[in-house]
Design a protein around this motif. Structure first.
Motif, PDB file in Angstrom:
ATOM      1  N   LYS A 125       0.950  -0.695  -0.168  1.00  0.00           N
ATOM      2  CA  LYS A 125      -0.214   0.074   0.312  1.00  0.00           C
ATOM      3  C   LYS A 125       1.188   1.561  -0.286  1.00  0.00           C
ATOM      4  O   LYS A 125       0.077   2.021  -1.059  1.00  0.00           O
ATOM      5  N   ALA A 126       1.788   1.499   0.672  1.00  0.00           N
ATOM      6  CA  ALA A 126       2.681   2.313   0.585  1.00  0.00           C
ATOM      7  C   ALA A 126       3.426   2.703  -0.213  1.00  0.00           C
ATOM      8  O   ALA A 126       3.928   3.394  -0.777  1.00  0.00           O
ATOM      9  N   MET A 127       3.823   1.011  -1.359  1.00  0.00           N
ATOM     10  CA  MET A 127       4.540   1.603  -2.205  1.00  0.00           C
ATOM     11  C   MET A 127       2.674   2.381  -3.928  1.00  0.00           C
ATOM     12  O   MET A 127       3.834   2.756  -3.967  1.00  0.00           O
ATOM     13  N   ASP A 128       2.316   1.430  -3.647  1.00  0.00           N
ATOM     14  CA  ASP A 128       0.821   2.052  -4.744  1.00  0.00           C
ATOM     15  C   ASP A 128       0.213   3.620  -4.028  1.00  0.00           C
ATOM     16  O   ASP A 128       0.494   5.043  -4.575  1.00  0.00           O
ATOM     17  N   HIS A 129       1.306   4.221  -3.214  1.00  0.00           N
ATOM     18  CA  HIS A 129       0.672   5.983  -3.193  1.00  0.00           C
ATOM     19  C   HIS A 129       1.876   6.659  -2.929  1.00  0.00           C
ATOM     20  O   HIS A 129       1.611   7.786  -2.919  1.00  0.00           O
ATOM     21  N   HIS A 130       2.687   5.603  -3.469  1.00  0.00           N
ATOM     22  CA  HIS A 130       4.077   6.908  -3.567  1.00  0.00           C
ATOM     23  C   HIS A 130       3.605   7.896  -4.642  1.00  0.00           C
ATOM     24  O   HIS A 130       3.684   6.979  -5.989  1.00  0.00           O
ATOM     25  N   ASP A 131       4.288   8.665  -4.772  1.00  0.00           N
ATOM     26  CA  ASP A 131       4.112  10.190  -5.948  1.00  0.00           C
ATOM     27  C   ASP A 131       4.634  11.198  -4.901  1.00  0.00           C
ATOM     28  O   ASP A 131       3.899  11.782  -4.267  1.00  0.00           O
ATOM     29  N   ILE A 132       6.047  11.129  -5.808  1.00  0.00           N
ATOM     30  CA  ILE A 132       6.739  12.545  -4.646  1.00  0.00           C
ATOM     31  C   ILE A 132       5.667  13.579  -5.239  1.00  0.00           C
ATOM     32  O   ILE A 132       6.355  15.006  -5.424  1.00  0.00           O
ATOM     33  N   GLY A 133       5.207  14.111  -6.134  1.00  0.00           N
ATOM     34  CA  GLY A 133       4.329  15.158  -6.719  1.00  0.00           C
ATOM     35  C   GLY A 133       2.927  15.308  -5.996  1.00  0.00           C
ATOM     36  O   GLY A 133       2.145  16.449  -6.219  1.00  0.00           O
ATOM     37  N   ARG A 134       2.994  14.604  -4.899  1.00  0.00           N
ATOM     38  CA  ARG A 134       1.637  13.782  -3.977  1.00  0.00           C
ATOM     39  C   ARG A 134       1.346  15.717  -3.106  1.00  0.00           C
ATOM     40  O   ARG A 134       2.479  15.660  -2.667  1.00  0.00           O
ATOM     41  N   LYS A 135       0.643  16.314  -3.259  1.00  0.00           N
ATOM     42  CA  LYS A 135       0.476  17.571  -2.520  1.00  0.00           C
ATOM     43  C   LYS A 135       0.853  18.597  -3.271  1.00  0.00           C
ATOM     44  O   LYS A 135       2.010  19.116  -2.374  1.00  0.00           O
ATOM     45  N   ARG A 136       2.669  18.672  -3.912  1.00  0.00           N
ATOM     46  CA  ARG A 136       3.547  18.997  -4.092  1.00  0.00           C
ATOM     47  C   ARG A 136       3.656  19.798  -5.478  1.00  0.00           C
ATOM     48  O   ARG A 136       4.063  19.789  -5.367  1.00  0.00           O
ATOM     49  N   ASN A 137       2.432  20.224  -5.947  1.00  0.00           N
ATOM     50  CA  ASN A 137       1.874  20.224  -7.576  1.00  0.00           C
ATOM     51  C   ASN A 137       2.436  19.326  -8.405  1.00  0.00           C
ATOM     52  O   ASN A 137       2.643  20.350 -10.156  1.00  0.00           O
ATOM     53  N   GLY A 138       2.704  18.334  -8.940  1.00  0.00           N
ATOM     54  CA  GLY A 138       3.308  17.514  -9.869  1.00  0.00           C
ATOM     55  C   GLY A 138       4.601  17.117  -9.243  1.00  0.00           C
ATOM     56  O   GLY A 138       5.859  17.649  -8.284  1.00  0.00           O
ATOM     57  N   TRP A 139       5.022  15.721  -9.795  1.00  0.00           N
ATOM     58  CA  TRP A 139       6.403  15.535  -9.615  1.00  0.00           C
ATOM     59  C   TRP A 139       7.604  16.234  -9.835  1.00  0.00           C
ATOM     60  O   TRP A 139       8.529  16.292  -9.829  1.00  0.00           O
ATOM     61  N   ARG A 140       7.280  16.389 -11.539  1.00  0.00           N
ATOM     62  CA  ARG A 140       8.491  17.659 -11.602  1.00  0.00           C
ATOM     63  C   ARG A 140       8.556  18.899 -11.051  1.00  0.00           C
ATOM     64  O   ARG A 140      10.241  18.577 -10.923  1.00  0.00           O
ATOM     65  N   LYS A 141       7.394  18.926 -10.568  1.00  0.00           N
ATOM     66  CA  LYS A 141       7.820  20.633  -9.739  1.00  0.00           C
ATOM     67  C   LYS A 141       8.745  19.719  -8.275  1.00  0.00           C
ATOM     68  O   LYS A 141       9.335  20.657  -8.111  1.00  0.00           O
ATOM     69  N   ALA A 142       8.453  18.895  -7.872  1.00  0.00           N
ATOM     70  CA  ALA A 142       9.095  18.825  -6.336  1.00  0.00           C
ATOM     71  C   ALA A 142      10.295  17.924  -7.199  1.00  0.00           C
ATOM     72  O   ALA A 142      10.822  18.164  -5.749  1.00  0.00           O
ATOM     73  N   LEU A 143      10.766  17.297  -8.307  1.00  0.00           N
ATOM     74  CA  LEU A 143      12.057  17.439  -8.779  1.00  0.00           C
ATOM     75  C   LEU A 143      12.823  18.904  -8.428  1.00  0.00           C
ATOM     76  O   LEU A 143      14.239  18.454  -8.329  1.00  0.00           O
ATOM     77  N   ALA A 144      12.015  19.837  -8.301  1.00  0.00           N
ATOM     78  CA  ALA A 144      12.817  20.819  -8.607  1.00  0.00           C
ATOM     79  C   ALA A 144      13.631  21.294  -7.226  1.00  0.00           C
ATOM     80  O   ALA A 144      14.069  22.539  -7.173  1.00  0.00           O
ATOM     81  N   THR A 145      13.124  21.227  -6.249  1.00  0.00           N
ATOM     82  CA  THR A 145      13.106  20.828  -4.429  1.00  0.00           C
ATOM     83  C   THR A 145      14.219  20.464  -4.195  1.00  0.00           C
ATOM     84  O   THR A 145      14.980  20.851  -3.493  1.00  0.00           O
ATOM     85  N   ILE A 146      14.980  19.186  -4.454  1.00  0.00           N
ATOM     86  CA  ILE A 146      15.719  18.565  -4.564  1.00  0.00           C
ATOM     87  C   ILE A 146      17.067  19.941  -5.075  1.00  0.00           C
ATOM     88  O   ILE A 146      17.464  20.173  -6.324  1.00  0.00           O
ATOM     89  N   LYS A 147      17.650  19.361  -4.075  1.00  0.00           N
ATOM     90  CA  LYS A 147      19.237  20.438  -3.349  1.00  0.00           C
ATOM     91  C   LYS A 147      21.287  19.171  -3.658  1.00  0.00           C
ATOM     92  O   LYS A 147      21.819  19.951  -4.322  1.00  0.00           O
ATOM     93  N   ALA A 148      20.345  18.293  -3.663  1.00  0.00           N
ATOM     94  CA  ALA A 148      21.665  17.510  -3.387  1.00  0.00           C
ATOM     95  C   ALA A 148      21.747  17.175  -5.025  1.00  0.00           C
ATOM     96  O   ALA A 148      20.771  16.663  -6.189  1.00  0.00           O
ATOM     97  N   ASN A 149      23.608  16.722  -4.939  1.00  0.00           N
ATOM     98  CA  ASN A 149      24.016  15.941  -6.317  1.00  0.00           C
ATOM     99  C   ASN A 149      22.928  14.801  -6.583  1.00  0.00           C
ATOM    100  O   ASN A 149      22.619  13.595  -5.560  1.00  0.00           O
ATOM    101  N   ILE A 150      22.441  14.258  -8.607  1.00  0.00           N
ATOM    102  CA  ILE A 150      22.113  13.033  -8.004  1.00  0.00           C
ATOM    103  C   ILE A 150      21.940  11.824  -9.275  1.00  0.00           C
ATOM    104  O   ILE A 150      22.423  12.551 -10.180  1.00  0.00           O
ATOM    105  N   VAL A 151      22.216  10.918  -8.628  1.00  0.00           N
ATOM    106  CA  VAL A 151      22.679  10.139  -9.603  1.00  0.00           C
ATOM    107  C   VAL A 151      21.894   8.611  -9.860  1.00  0.00           C
ATOM    108  O   VAL A 151      22.260   7.810  -8.790  1.00  0.00           O
ATOM    109  N   ALA A 152      20.552   9.159 -11.252  1.00  0.00           N
ATOM    110  CA  ALA A 152      19.805   7.607 -11.422  1.00  0.00           C
ATOM    111  C   ALA A 152      20.129   6.609 -11.652  1.00  0.00           C
ATOM    112  O   ALA A 152      20.627   6.909 -12.808  1.00  0.00           O
ATOM    113  N   ILE A 153      20.391   4.852 -11.710  1.00  0.00           N
ATOM    114  CA  ILE A 153      21.034   3.826 -11.937  1.00  0.00           C
ATOM    115  C   ILE A 153      19.038   3.213 -12.755  1.00  0.00           C
ATOM    116  O   ILE A 153      18.847   2.939 -11.525  1.00  0.00           O
ATOM    117  N   SER A 154      19.007   2.698 -13.850  1.00  0.00           N
ATOM    118  CA  SER A 154      17.952   2.264 -13.976  1.00  0.00           C
ATOM    119  C   SER A 154      18.581   0.442 -14.658  1.00  0.00           C
ATOM    120  O   SER A 154      19.824   0.639 -15.130  1.00  0.00           O
TER     121      SER A 154
END
Length: 361
Positions: free
Chosen positions: A273-302
């Motif tokens: 249920k926690a995973m289903d609910h996961h959305d960093i944009g929830r109550k933050r005007n969408g996930w793209r705008k939420a990402l804009a608040t990150i200050k740390a360096n980020i290295v994503a691996i898929s």
């Protein structure tokens, strides 16, 4: 109880963080967070976030190696002679942290009376535990799958806490496709007669084993299954409907049977249920705008062939973060293991982690 092995600077323990209030406003009393801590106590901290069925034993020991022992340890890509590595069992888990198996304060197990939790709740509880350990900031935070969800939330909830974020095999939100798999797993567990509305004495073995088999299929790629099992015959064909005619059948049944002995069904349900609910944009005007608040360096691996968290999503995360953080990168690892790529083949991508950790000052 705390166990210390001074020769390897390793500590296992449970941190009492007191009462905790969830996103939905539920108050959980006397919350404990179980952890593993390894490495020099004065070294910079790497905080590890585990996946759905993981635990705090990322490194483990010689008798029982941890689930990331191929990546973390003395002389390995995350070198525990150089870094202090801390891993915590999630809130709602079943390996020492407060969850459905815990007592509710009245001498009874929570069971399905345990409050629903979110990924943000997990991060907030771990932040409290780290503060109790005297950790005010970390060098990096790393995790895959549900762990990667936590990594992204860490960057938003506590933008000055880490220098580097390493989300692996994850996404800023769980897709409908991912929720679909979780729905089937949840249906299997809650429709097992032994689940008893969550008030079982022993695990609902049939439902939980089916849920695990469903998960195993989603974690790997078709190429990996086909290359490994090659339609190998096991018991013969045409005798009865319970036979395991092919090796792949035997493998999935074995994985299901093994899982019911190490994981609690209600914890599994709460974390789904926690995973289903996961959305960093929830109550933050969408996930793209939420990402804009990150200050740390980020290295994503898929990982190629990951059907739950396809590479194009993390690639977009990297592009968006390039405009916000000091450094933002995305790597796709060529593998036939699909989603489970973050748990294997460290020779393909471990060096990237090592280089990024050493490159951030």
């Amino acid at each position: 109880m705390i166990k210390e092995e001074k020769s390897v600077c390793k500590t296992y323990g449970e941190m009492d963080i007191g009462s905790f209030t969830t996103e939905l406003g539920a108050r959980i009393r006397n919350v404990k967070i179980a952890y593993e801590r390894i490495g020099p106590k004065d070294a910079p901290v790497i905080f590890v976030c585990h996946a759905l069925t993981g635990n705090q034993y990322a490194v483990g020991d010689e008798e029982q190696p941890g689930w990331w022992s191929g990546l973390i340890g003395k002389g390995k890509h995350i070198d525990t002679t150089k870094w202090q590595v801390i891993t915590m069992n999630v809130l709602g888990g079943c390996n020492g942290s407060t969850g459905p198996l815990s007592e509710d304060g009245d001498g009874n197990k929570y069971g399905v009376k345990f409050p629903f939790i979110s990924v943000r709740d997990i991060v907030n509880s771990h932040y409290s535990a780290l503060k109790r350990l005297g950790i005010r900031n970390v060098h990096a935070i790393i995790g895959g799958s549900l762990g990667g969800m936590q990594v992204l939330e860490w960057g938003i909830l506590y933008p000055n806490f880490a220098k580097l974020l390493l989300p692996l095999a994850t996404s800023p939100y769980l897709s409908d496709f991912g929720i679909a798999y979780n729905t089937i797993a949840r249906f299997a567990i809650t429709n097992d007669p032994n689940w008893n509305e969550g008030n079982y004495e022993g695990n609902p073995t049939i439902g939980l084993s089916i849920a695990r088999m469903i998960g195993m299929i989603s974690y790997r790629s078709s190429e990996q299954f086909n290359a490994r099992f090659t339609r190998e015959i096991r018991e013969g064909w045409g005798n009865n409907h319970q036979e395991s005619s092919y090796q792949i059948e035997s493998y999935l049944k074995y994985q299901g049977e093994k899982f019911i002995n190490r994981f609690d069904a209600n914890s599994y349900l709460y974390l789904l249920k926690a995973m289903d609910h996961h959305d960093i944009g929830r109550k933050r005007n969408g996930w793209r705008k939420a990402l804009a608040t990150i200050k740390a360096n980020i290295v994503a691996i898929s990982y190629k062939g990951d059907i739950i968290y396809p590479s194009n999503v993390l690639n977009e995360v990297g592009k968006i973060c390039q405009h916000n953080s000091q450094t933002a990168k995305h790597y796709e690892i060529d593998t036939i293991f699909g989603h489970d790529g973050f748990l294997v083949e460290f020779e393909k991508w471990g060096h990237l982690i090592e280089e990024e950790l050493n490159g951030i000052h």
